[in-house]
Design an enzyme around this catalytic site. Structure first.
Site, PDB file in Angstrom:
ATOM      1  N   HIS A   1      72.137   3.296  42.784  1.00  0.00           N
ATOM      2  CA  HIS A   1      71.228   3.877  41.786  1.00  0.00           C
ATOM      3  C   HIS A   1      70.428   5.046  42.332  1.00  0.00           C
ATOM      4  CE1 HIS A   1      71.325  -0.185  39.402  1.00  0.00           C
ATOM      5  NE2 HIS A   1      72.433   0.528  39.287  1.00  0.00           N
TER       6      HIS A   1
ATOM      7  N   GLY B   1      68.666 -11.070  45.751  1.00  0.00           N
ATOM      8  CA  GLY B   1      67.466 -10.476  45.170  1.00  0.00           C
ATOM      9  C   GLY B   1      67.715  -9.596  43.974  1.00  0.00           C
TER      10      GLY B   1
ATOM     11  N   ASN C   1      68.469 -15.907  45.748  1.00  0.00           N
ATOM     12  CA  ASN C   1      67.550 -15.327  44.776  1.00  0.00           C
ATOM     13  C   ASN C   1      66.388 -16.276  44.506  1.00  0.00           C
ATOM     14  OD1 ASN C   1      67.421 -12.785  43.189  1.00  0.00           O
ATOM     15  ND2 ASN C   1      67.151 -14.211  41.469  1.00  0.00           N
TER      16      ASN C   1
HETATM   17  P1  OAD Z   1      64.881  -7.190  38.916  1.00  0.00           P
HETATM   18  O1  OAD Z   1      63.424  -6.996  38.944  1.00  0.00           O
HETATM   19  O2  OAD Z   1      65.621  -7.139  37.610  1.00  0.00           O
HETATM   20  O3  OAD Z   1      65.258  -8.607  39.573  1.00  0.00           O
HETATM   21  C1  OAD Z   1      64.716  -8.948  40.835  1.00  0.00           C
HETATM   22  C2  OAD Z   1      65.256 -10.329  41.187  1.00  0.00           C
HETATM   23  O4  OAD Z   1      64.776 -10.656  42.474  1.00  0.00           O
HETATM   24  C3  OAD Z   1      64.801 -11.429  40.235  1.00  0.00           C
HETATM   25  O5  OAD Z   1      65.928 -12.199  39.842  1.00  0.00           O
HETATM   26  C4  OAD Z   1      63.827 -12.275  41.068  1.00  0.00           C
HETATM   27  O6  OAD Z   1      63.982 -13.666  40.810  1.00  0.00           O
HETATM   28  C5  OAD Z   1      64.265 -11.973  42.472  1.00  0.00           C
HETATM   29  N1  OAD Z   1      63.190 -11.972  43.462  1.00  0.00           N
HETATM   30  C6  OAD Z   1      61.925 -11.527  43.320  1.00  0.00           C
HETATM   31  N2  OAD Z   1      61.261 -11.641  44.490  1.00  0.00           N
HETATM   32  C7  OAD Z   1      62.154 -12.172  45.383  1.00  0.00           C
HETATM   33  C8  OAD Z   1      62.089 -12.516  46.754  1.00  0.00           C
HETATM   34  N3  OAD Z   1      60.970 -12.338  47.464  1.00  0.00           N
HETATM   35  N4  OAD Z   1      63.202 -13.030  47.342  1.00  0.00           N
HETATM   36  C9  OAD Z   1      64.344 -13.214  46.633  1.00  0.00           C
HETATM   37  N5  OAD Z   1      64.472 -12.896  45.324  1.00  0.00           N
HETATM   38  C10 OAD Z   1      63.388 -12.379  44.721  1.00  0.00           C
HETATM   39  O7  OAD Z   1      65.516  -6.115  39.932  1.00  0.00           O
HETATM   40  P2  OAD Z   1      67.046  -5.725  40.088  1.00  0.00           P
HETATM   41  O8  OAD Z   1      67.946  -6.882  39.827  1.00  0.00           O
HETATM   42  O9  OAD Z   1      67.185  -5.033  41.392  1.00  0.00           O
HETATM   43  O10 OAD Z   1      67.986   0.074  37.691  1.00  0.00           O
HETATM   44  O11 OAD Z   1      67.228  -4.651  38.900  1.00  0.00           O
HETATM   45  C11 OAD Z   1      68.493  -4.008  38.766  1.00  0.00           C
HETATM   46  C12 OAD Z   1      68.230  -2.635  38.214  1.00  0.00           C
HETATM   47  O12 OAD Z   1      67.407  -2.715  37.009  1.00  0.00           O
HETATM   48  C13 OAD Z   1      67.443  -1.726  39.141  1.00  0.00           C
HETATM   49  O13 OAD Z   1      68.255  -1.118  40.111  1.00  0.00           O
HETATM   50  C14 OAD Z   1      66.879  -0.720  38.160  1.00  0.00           C
HETATM   51  C15 OAD Z   1      66.379  -1.694  37.091  1.00  0.00           C
HETATM   52  O14 OAD Z   1      66.203  -1.104  35.855  1.00  0.00           O
HETATM   53  C16 OAD Z   1      67.736   1.323  37.212  1.00  0.00           C
HETATM   54  O15 OAD Z   1      66.600   1.753  37.169  1.00  0.00           O
HETATM   55  C17 OAD Z   1      68.956   2.074  36.773  1.00  0.00           C
END
Ligand code: OAD
Length: 248
Positions: free
Chosen positions: A121, A189, A215
């Site tokens: 991204h 994550g 996660n």
């Molecule tokens: P999210 O905020 O959607 O998800 C973060 C995940 O990490 C969640 O499932 C939480 O349960 C988990 N989490 C939070 N803290 C944690 C920790 N300390 N250890 C382990 N897990 C943890 O973020 P992404 O999945 O990265 O894209 O989001 C994907 C995309 O959506 C991003 O790249 C961005 C966003 O919109 C664009 O902007 C194009």
């Protein structure tokens, strides 16, 4: 046998490992995630107002300010134990056996030593001219102007993938090759809801790869993997890597 040992047993038997990381890996460094109900970015801001080409077109100053603020915040964050463990893991296996695909735009993987991280991204730390596509990685923090004019007479936009945009073709080609070739994929994550990354685990499993998830919360892929470990990346990942790299 507990989940961590089962994950380590699967990984030790595999030749080619792909990791897919998301914002949860950087959460313990102080970088906000996107979908955390209370302090996630999308809980406070509307992505359609800030993370689309149309939003930039409509209000380039607002979008530039928001990304520059995130760039400043990331610059003051440090890689955490998960980033460092992933760097050790990649160094131990080498580039022929280990591919790190990240949705994160904070470059904390690279600052922890994972130089070959594939940025699906893009990154907050680089700006791109809207006219020429030229990139700049050393613009002053904070930017002197919002929006920031580029030398070619256009504007600098963040070099990230906005909603509605395609992933960088080279990053997607690298990811496709690695996923097709791997015998295990580890999702760490990420909420596994944003395509195409959300389908990478299913893609790998379709050709027989094993799949592991680490996660904090359950996700749509939690029931589709061999081992799904609930916990914090900065605790689970170092413990897993310690098991993998331990010389018995
Ligand atoms: P999210 O905020 O959607 O998800 C973060 C995940 O990490 C969640 O499932 C939480 O349960 C988990 N989490 C939070 N803290 C944690 C920790 N300390 N250890 C382990 N897990 C943890 O973020 P992404 O999945 O990265 O894209 O989001 C994907 C995309 O959506 C991003 O790249 C961005 C966003 O919109 C664009 O902007 C194009």
């Amino acid at each position: 046998m507990n989940d961590l040992d089962r994950a380590a047993e699967i990984l030790r038997a595999c030749e080619r490992t792909v990791l897919l990381t998301g914002a949860g890996v950087s959460a313990e460094s102080g970088v906000p995630t996107f979908r955390d109900a209370l302090d996630g970015l999308w809980a406070k801001y509307d992505p359609m107002q800030l993370a689309t080409p149309q939003a930039f077109e409509a209000d380039p100053a607002l979008v530039t300010r928001w990304y520059d603020e995130r760039r400043r915040r990331v610059a003051s964050c440090e890689p955490n134990a998960a980033h460092r463990a992933i760097s050790r893991w990649g160094a131990a296996l080498g580039p022929d056996r280990f591919t790190l695909l990240t949705q994160n735009v904070d470059r904390l993987h690279q600052r922890a030593g994972s130089e070959n991280a594939v940025e699906l991204h893009g990154t907050l730390l680089v700006w791109r001219c809207t006219l020429t596509g030229e990139t700049a990685a050393d613009l002053p923090v904070p930017l002197p102007h919002c929006p920031m004019p580029s030398p070619a007479g256009g504007l600098y936009r963040p070099d990230v993938v906005w909603f509605g945009e395609s992933l960088p073709p080279e990053a997607m080609r690298t990811a496709a090759r690695a996923i097709e070739d791997c015998d295990v994929i580890v999702s760490i994550g990420t909420s596994a809801v944003v395509e195409p990354a959300a389908s990478f685990v299913a893609w790998a499993r379709n050709h027989g790869a094993a799949a592991i998830e680490i996660n904090r919360d359950a996700t749509p892929i939690s029931d589709a993997v061999d081992v799904s470990i609930r916990g914090l990346a900065a605790e689970i990942v170092p413990a897993l890597v310690e098991r993998l790299l331990r010389v018995d």
